[in-house]
Design an enzyme around this catalytic site. Structure first.
Site, PDB file in Angstrom:
ATOM      1  N   ASP A 145       5.546   5.449   1.676  1.00 50.76           N
ATOM      2  CA  ASP A 145       6.483   6.194   1.513  1.00 50.76           C
ATOM      3  C   ASP A 145       7.976   6.021   2.253  1.00 50.76           C
ATOM      4  O   ASP A 145       8.907   6.335   1.628  1.00 50.76           O
ATOM      5  CB  ASP A 145       6.050   8.007   1.584  1.00 50.76           C
ATOM      6  CG  ASP A 145       5.113   8.445   0.325  1.00 50.76           C
ATOM      7  OD1 ASP A 145       5.009   7.850  -0.234  1.00 50.76           O
ATOM      8  OD2 ASP A 145       4.531   9.185   0.771  1.00 50.76           O
ATOM      9  N   GLU A 149       5.513   0.907  -3.774  1.00 54.14           N
ATOM     10  CA  GLU A 149       4.251  -0.040  -4.366  1.00 54.14           C
ATOM     11  C   GLU A 149       4.752  -1.297  -3.516  1.00 54.14           C
ATOM     12  O   GLU A 149       3.807  -1.998  -2.968  1.00 54.14           O
ATOM     13  CB  GLU A 149       4.334  -0.180  -5.575  1.00 54.14           C
ATOM     14  CG  GLU A 149       3.847   1.112  -6.247  1.00 54.14           C
ATOM     15  CD  GLU A 149       2.607   1.764  -5.980  1.00 54.14           C
ATOM     16  OE1 GLU A 149       1.894   1.118  -5.246  1.00 54.14           O
ATOM     17  OE2 GLU A 149       2.391   2.850  -6.205  1.00 54.14           O
ATOM     18  N   GLU A 191      -0.307   5.139   3.251  1.00 55.32           N
ATOM     19  CA  GLU A 191       0.460   5.792   2.061  1.00 55.32           C
ATOM     20  C   GLU A 191       1.766   6.311   2.900  1.00 55.32           C
ATOM     21  O   GLU A 191       2.915   6.009   2.259  1.00 55.32           O
ATOM     22  CB  GLU A 191      -0.080   6.822   1.330  1.00 55.32           C
ATOM     23  CG  GLU A 191      -1.528   6.382   0.450  1.00 55.32           C
ATOM     24  CD  GLU A 191      -1.091   5.510  -0.533  1.00 55.32           C
ATOM     25  OE1 GLU A 191       0.269   5.421  -0.797  1.00 55.32           O
ATOM     26  OE2 GLU A 191      -1.452   4.601  -0.986  1.00 55.32           O
TER      27      GLU A 191
END
Length: 637
Positions: free
Chosen positions: A549, A486, A545
């Site tokens: 990651d 995040e 994303e």
């Protein structure tokens, strides 16, 4: 998801299968769900815990002094009163549907549209309030596009392999629902044909999911005058003034091409098609609150999309109806009973530590210039942290008072009107940055670029992500990597375009930005075209994303290495464990088309391949399945 023996001999070739293979052999997807394992298992556990608790409250075995929770329980009892819902039939929906049936023409629609918006109807010009991307202290009015029936614009292209089969399920669902609602058979089929015709007209000038994944491209400000010129049929100024009580200076148009062609839809001849589209959407929206047969029927299409074999039982469906309506009330109940301040403080400290590690890595970065590096550290230093649950309930819920003399649907429609009225009354007020976008009992986490804040609801803060019974290395491979994921969203291809105040603002030097974009392109290339059982991965769709990651796993790894007794084997194994999931093929195909997250197997296997420590930990060499040539490894953060 219980721990199963790890096949250590397989770790060099397929980390995901080595960790999850034994579990996958026995795991069964619940008939009313489309997946099991990982996030889904935790959600199922919370569902079971809360349903048991609420049953005790319903039977008087537990009592509450919380007035807002008491209102939730009243609503929950209405949702569970299947006898009354059956006796009422479709009667509670008639007034809602009549508002659509009584529309005469586009002028009539224009006059009634503000009230329809506040009442929760679908709209051909969806209007919303969100922080202005370039001045996030203030709300801006956004104009979006009408929703499609099929999952994405690409499904409307010729010869799409799934489109016709899905549309046939949709036709069958609507036909059955119209029959339950006692429509004349021929009139119902005519309505359905017109609705599908209008839906197909909506698709050509919309973006597809890959285009929408670059969400900063949705910021297209128009002066109110220029926005109003998009249509000569609907008076946008009159609609907006009636909705907001005043006129904004500008409107943010998410997809200008849609509005450039809007009047092609707004012809007198096409009004009947639009009205049919709106009526069927309205019927589908209210059906879950009517008889149980209506609820089950109205879910046929979504179950076809997800691959769920059957509908939820009535009690579980009632739980979701009620807990979604009172989500923050239920979230606080869950958090205070099952999470508590001690765990909240512990995880908050862990987040602070991850931010510290991230800051250290930014300062040591060898490709950022000092100017950009300083800006990045400032953004990181001002990052907001929300852990567990909000400190207080939002005042909106004080207005949710259940009228037990009304039906479930009538109460829901009243609450919808209250919530949407409060929502549009925010215009002209300063943005409330304290409001959480997820309830505490949701198994998820997020980064909000407009607020520059990361949020970790209580529900995700448990094993396998986090537990005091796990080693610190395992915790860093789980919740540590999620936390850093995040944080990394603040520096992915979208988040990196926002400054420390959450404003869309380029804080990069030209050279640094060009290099970052090259690295992002390398991440796209690494995933693009990878094969899964559901099809090939679209690297561009999942790039943000994947960057998060990669940054998250790399940062969490460094934090784990800084702990006494670090065990990197446990770190990587728990990373693979949190992505352990079994999903229906239908769900996998759907997500490949529309989801910005990569397939769970690839999330588990690809990112470790980019880290040198993985190779030394598991003694991976060229020829092993987990080997990736050093020139092909991507390291951004």
């Amino acid at each position: 998801m219980p721990k199963f023996p790890i096949n250590e001999a397989l770790e060099k070739d397929d980390l995901y299968l080595a960790v999850n293979g034994a579990w996958l052999k026995t795991a069964q997807i619940p008939a009313d769900k489309s997946s099991t394992g990982g996030f889904a298992d935790l959600a199922d556990q919370i569902e079971k815990i809360l349903m048991n608790d609420f049953a005790d409250f319903d039977l008087g075995k537990q009592t509450t002094t919380d007035p807002y929770f008491a209102q939730f329980m009243k609503y929950y009892r209405l949702a569970n009163n299947l006898d009354k819902r059956e006796a009422d039939g479709f009667k509670p929906a008639q007034a809602f549907l009549d508002k659509v049936r009584n529309l005469k023409d586009w002028t009539d629609y224009q006059d009634k549209l503000p009230d329809l918006i506040l009442s929760g109807y679908a709209s051909i010009i969806p209007l919303s309030l969100d922080p202005d991307m370039k001045n996030t202290q203030n709300y801006a009015l956004y104009a979006d596009v009408a929703p499609l029936i099929l999952p994405d614009k690409t499904y409307y292209q010729a010869n799409h392999e799934q489109a016709e089969a899905l549309l046939e399920v949709y036709r069958q669902m609507v036909t059955k629902l119209l029959d339950l609602a006692e429509y004349d058979a021929q009139a119902g089929q005519d309505l359905l044909k017109k609705a599908l015709d209008f839906d197909r007209q909506l698709a050509p000038h919309q973006k597809d999911s890959t285009q929408r994944a670059d969400y900063t491209k949705a910021y297209n400000p128009y002066s109110l005058t220029d926005f109003a010129e998009f249509s000569q049929v609907l008076d946008f100024k009159a609609i907006i003034e009636k909705l907001l009580g005043s006129l904004p200076k500008k409107v943010i148009v998410t997809e200008p091409e849609y509005y450039q062609h809007l009047d092609e839809l707004l012809t007198p001849e096409n009004f009947a098609n639009f009205k049919a589209w709106l009526e069927i959407k309205s019927l589908l929206a209210v059906s879950p609150y009517l008889t149980d047969q209506a609820r089950v029927t109205a879910g046929l299409y979504s179950r076809a999309l997800s691959g769920s074999k059957e509908a939820m039982n009535p009690q579980k469906a009632a739980y979701y109806l009620a807990s979604n309506q009172f989500d923050q009330v239920v979230g606080l109940y869950y958090a205070h009973k099952y999470f508590g301040p001690e765990a909240k403080a512990d995880v908050h400290h862990m987040v602070e530590k991850m931010i510290s590690v991230y800051k250290k890595r930014l300062l040591a970065n060898d490709w950022l210039s000092p100017a950009t590096k300083q800006k990045a550290v400032v953004k990181l230093s001002t990052l907001g942290i929300n852990v567990g649950y909000p400190e207080k309930l939002h005042p909106l819920y004080t207005k949710f008072v259940v009228n037990e003399n009304l039906s479930l649907l009538e109460n829901d429609l009243n609450f919808t009107k209250i919530a949407l009225t409060e929502y549009f009354q925010r215009f002209g007020k300063e943005v409330d940055r304290t409001r959480w976008g997820m309830p505490a009992h949701m198994v998820n986490a997020y980064y909000n670029p407009s607020f520059n804040v990361i949020v970790f609801p209580a529900a995700i803060l448990q094993a396998p992500f986090y537990s005091l019974k796990q080693s610190s290395s395992a915790n860093y491979g789980g919740i540590g990597a999620v936390i850093a994921h995040e944080i990394s969203h603040a520096f992915d291809n979208n988040g990196a375009q926002f400054d420390e105040f959450g404003n869309l603002n380029n804080w990069w030097t030209k050279e640094d930005l060009a290099h970052f974009q090259e690295l992002a392109q390398a991440m796209i290339k690494q995933f693009d075209g990878l094969e899964t059982e559901a099809g090939k991965v679209n690297g561009k769709l999942v790039v943000s994303e994947n960057i998060a990651d990669a940054g998250g796993l790399s940062c969490a790894l460094e934090a784990a290495k800084g702990e006494d007794g670090a065990n990197l084997k446990e770190f990587f194994e728990n990373w693979a464990r949190i992505w352990g999931m079994k999903s229906s093929l239908e769900r996998q195909k759907l997500l490949l088309s529309i989801d910005v997250h990569g397939p769970h197997v690839l999330r588990a296997n690809m990112q470790p391949k980019n880290l040198d420590d993985f190779y030394t930990t598991f003694d991976v060499h060229e020829g092993d399945g987990m080997w990736l040539d050093p020139k092909d490894r991507v390291n951004i953060w």
